[in-house]
Write an enzyme that holds these catalytic residues in place. Structure first.
Site, PDB file in Angstrom:
ATOM      1  N   SER A  32       0.911  -1.259   0.178  1.00  0.00           N
ATOM      2  CA  SER A  32      -0.029  -0.133  -0.106  1.00  0.00           C
ATOM      3  C   SER A  32       0.774   1.117  -0.134  1.00  0.00           C
ATOM      4  O   SER A  32       2.133   1.195   0.006  1.00  0.00           O
ATOM      5  CB  SER A  32      -0.888  -0.092   1.259  1.00  0.00           C
ATOM      6  N   LYS A  33       0.206   2.419  -0.147  1.00  0.00           N
ATOM      7  CA  LYS A  33       1.189   3.555   0.011  1.00  0.00           C
ATOM      8  C   LYS A  33       1.721   3.728   1.149  1.00  0.00           C
ATOM      9  O   LYS A  33       2.977   4.454   1.189  1.00  0.00           O
ATOM     10  CB  LYS A  33       0.101   4.782  -0.096  1.00  0.00           C
ATOM     11  N   ARG A  34       1.652   2.956   2.298  1.00  0.00           N
ATOM     12  CA  ARG A  34       2.395   3.237   3.545  1.00  0.00           C
ATOM     13  C   ARG A  34       3.544   2.391   3.508  1.00  0.00           C
ATOM     14  O   ARG A  34       4.746   2.767   4.129  1.00  0.00           O
ATOM     15  CB  ARG A  34       1.524   2.512   4.824  1.00  0.00           C
ATOM     16  N   ASN A  35       3.606   1.097   2.649  1.00  0.00           N
ATOM     17  CA  ASN A  35       5.026   0.780   2.781  1.00  0.00           C
ATOM     18  C   ASN A  35       5.646   0.507   1.198  1.00  0.00           C
ATOM     19  O   ASN A  35       6.539  -0.359   1.139  1.00  0.00           O
ATOM     20  CB  ASN A  35       4.826  -0.980   3.288  1.00  0.00           C
TER      21      ASN A  35
END
Ligand code: GLU
Ligand code: ZN
Length: 515
Positions: free
Chosen positions: A271-274
């Site tokens: 995801s955008k987070r990782n």
């Protein structure tokens, strides 16, 4: 005669297509091509708050760029269109009506607050486990889902709700029992309907929800296979229930294949987070579509012999859903980079040069399309970096020195600080002298003259000898091969840059007396 395979990719473009979407699209496409079937693109845009026309265009553009062309869908058209769900609302309303008449759907007047309160109460009463206290209808739902409250409202109850001005949602009446289907990747999968509450088909404002639209369209568009991400596995029993309500016999159901999750470097879903998930971002960074397709294909599948480099054509020739791995795959950007480098080297030289144009144009180094003089220079310059770059976006930095005029040429300050020191004045002076007298301005003569002057004449190691020349002429310590670069740049510019570098380092020397 076996029936023609029909597979769809059905994105809800609420942003750029991400890596997971495109892996799904790639597998859909490869399967369709392998089976000589039909690849359908359907845009799932009924949730107007999230999907915008720009994102739809961007999704089409990304698929075209990747080479995943669709046989039916937006622009292409086809016999089962329209292919934008927002243009099919009437069909969903018609089926909703039918389900109501058949008793497969009912109006639910519960407010979100009431639903939450009853869930809370059910939880408190310990009814959260399947088979617990009877807070649900005869089937469909556990205490965490919908409790079946409106399954059998009396006319008086309905009238009272209506008088209050409540706007109902339409719910599907999940039958008791369970659903079993054989997933091509995961094998037999069973869902007990205790865990499948009566779900909403249509919001209070009459917009259809995903489960209604997806099932109606998969039936009407005659899908034979549904190849999609594992995140949608749990919605399958709901879709199958809708197929049945539409009168489809079990043997006509499409075959499901749920693709494994794509994980980020931390083992969590990508995801955008990782990680970076936008495929357009990779495009803007100079990843080739060939490399993205090759790499994304490897997230769950590999060709025979575990070859790691292959083309879309190779993939089509060998693709087999039964050989897709059911375990999650980890996205590794370094592997993508390695594949990108390999794909860059494989390009025909003219092809490679033409792919550099947008990147050079973006930095105002050439016009797009390039002027004739720029084209001729690019054709000669591109081969100098084809073996050296990992991403097309590195090209402007490497080749910029050839395309800027002298007023725009700059030397990287950090590289200058390391190499264009006052001590380099001697090298620069000797280089200028040698290059003024080369027999011809060709790489071999330039090299011979510089070696004679710097290595033989000044007794320098080649590395120390050429670094100041390289930075003075190309502006950077990392550049295309020096002698070829100088040849392409021409004698006037090369000598001019060496002279300006010499002036700069000599000036530095005079303001730092005593060194
Ligand atoms: N529109 C759904 C999504 O973007 C996929 C639908 C499907 O493949 O069933 O997640
Ligand atoms: Zn209700």
């Amino acid at each position: 005669m076996t029936e023609t395979v029909r597979v769809r990719f059905a994105p809800s473009p609420s942003g750029d297509l991400h890596v997971g979407n495109v892996r799904t699209a790639l597998y859909d496409w490869a399967f369709a091509r392998r089976m000589r079937g039909v690849f359908v693109l359907r845009i799932e845009d009924t949730d107007e708050s999230r999907v915008t026309p720009e994102y739809i265009d961007s999704a089409l553009d990304t698929l075209r760029w990747l080479g995943l062309h669709w046989d039916e869908g937006p622009v292409a058209g086809g016999p089962y269109g329209p292919y934008l769900q927002s243009e099919r609302i009437g069909l969903y309303h018609d089926w909703a009506e039918t389900f109501l008449e058949q008793g497969d759907a009912y109006w639910c007047y519960c407010t979100p607050e009431e639903l939450a309160a009853r869930r809370e109460a059910a939880r408190a009463a310990g009814a959260g486990t399947p088979g617990g206290a009877g807070t649900r209808g005869e089937a469909g739902g556990q205490a965490t889902g919908y409790d079946g409250h409106c399954r059998r409202l009396t006319a008086a109850q309905v009238a009272a709700y209506e008088a209050e001005g409540r706007k109902p949602v339409l719910r599907f009446r999940m039958p008791p029992g369970s659903t079993t289907f054989t997933d091509l990747i995961r094998g037999p999968v069973t869902f007990d309907h205790m865990a499948v509450p009566d779900f909403v088909l249509m919001r209070a404002n009459r917009t259809p929800l995903y489960t209604l639209a997806v099932a109606v369209d998969d039936v009407l568009m005659k899908m034979t296979h549904i190849v999609r991400g594992e995140d949608l596995l749990s919605s399958t029993p709901r879709q199958i229930a809708v197929y049945r309500a539409m009168g489809m016999p079990d043997e006509d159901f499409p075959v499901f294949a749920h693709l494994p999750y794509v994980l980020g470097p931390d083992g969590q879903r990508l995801s955008k987070r990782n990680g970076v998930v936008s495929v357009n971002w990779y495009r803007s960074q100079g990843f080739l579509p060939e490399a993205l397709c090759n790499y994304l294909a490897l997230l769950g599948w590999s060709p025979g012999g575990n070859r790691e480099l292959f083309t879309l054509g190779d993939m089509v020739a060998e693709f087999d859903l039964a050989r897709v791995n059911r375990n999650a795959a980890q996205f590794d950007v370094r592997k993508l980079e390695a594949i990108n480098g390999a794909k860059i080297r494989e390009l025909a030289p003219e092809d490679f040069a033409s792919r550099l144009v947008p990147f050079l144009a973006h930095e105002n180094l050439v016009s797009d399309p390039p002027a004739p003089g720029q084209s001729a220079l690019l054709e000669r310059a591109a081969p100098l970096i084809q073996e050296r770059i990992g991403k097309l976006s590195e090209a402007p930095g490497m080749l910029g020195f050839l395309f800027v005029d002298e007023t725009r040429f700059t030397v990287d300050p950090a590289d200058a600080a390391k190499v264009l020191t006052p001590e380099s004045a001697g090298v620069l002076k000797a280089s200028i002298g040698a290059l003024r007298n080369v027999p011809s301005w060709a790489a071999a003569d330039i090299e011979a003259a510089l070696r004679a002057a710097l290595v033989d004449g000044l007794g320098l190691r080649p590395r120390d000898a050429f670094a100041p020349v390289r930075v003075a002429v190309t502006g950077r310590r990392v550049s295309p091969p020096l002698f070829e670069s100088a040849e392409l740049l021409g004698s006037e510019c090369t000598l001019g840059r060496l002279e300006r570098a010499l002036a700069t380092v000599s000036q530095a020397e005079t303001v730092r007396p005593g060194r």
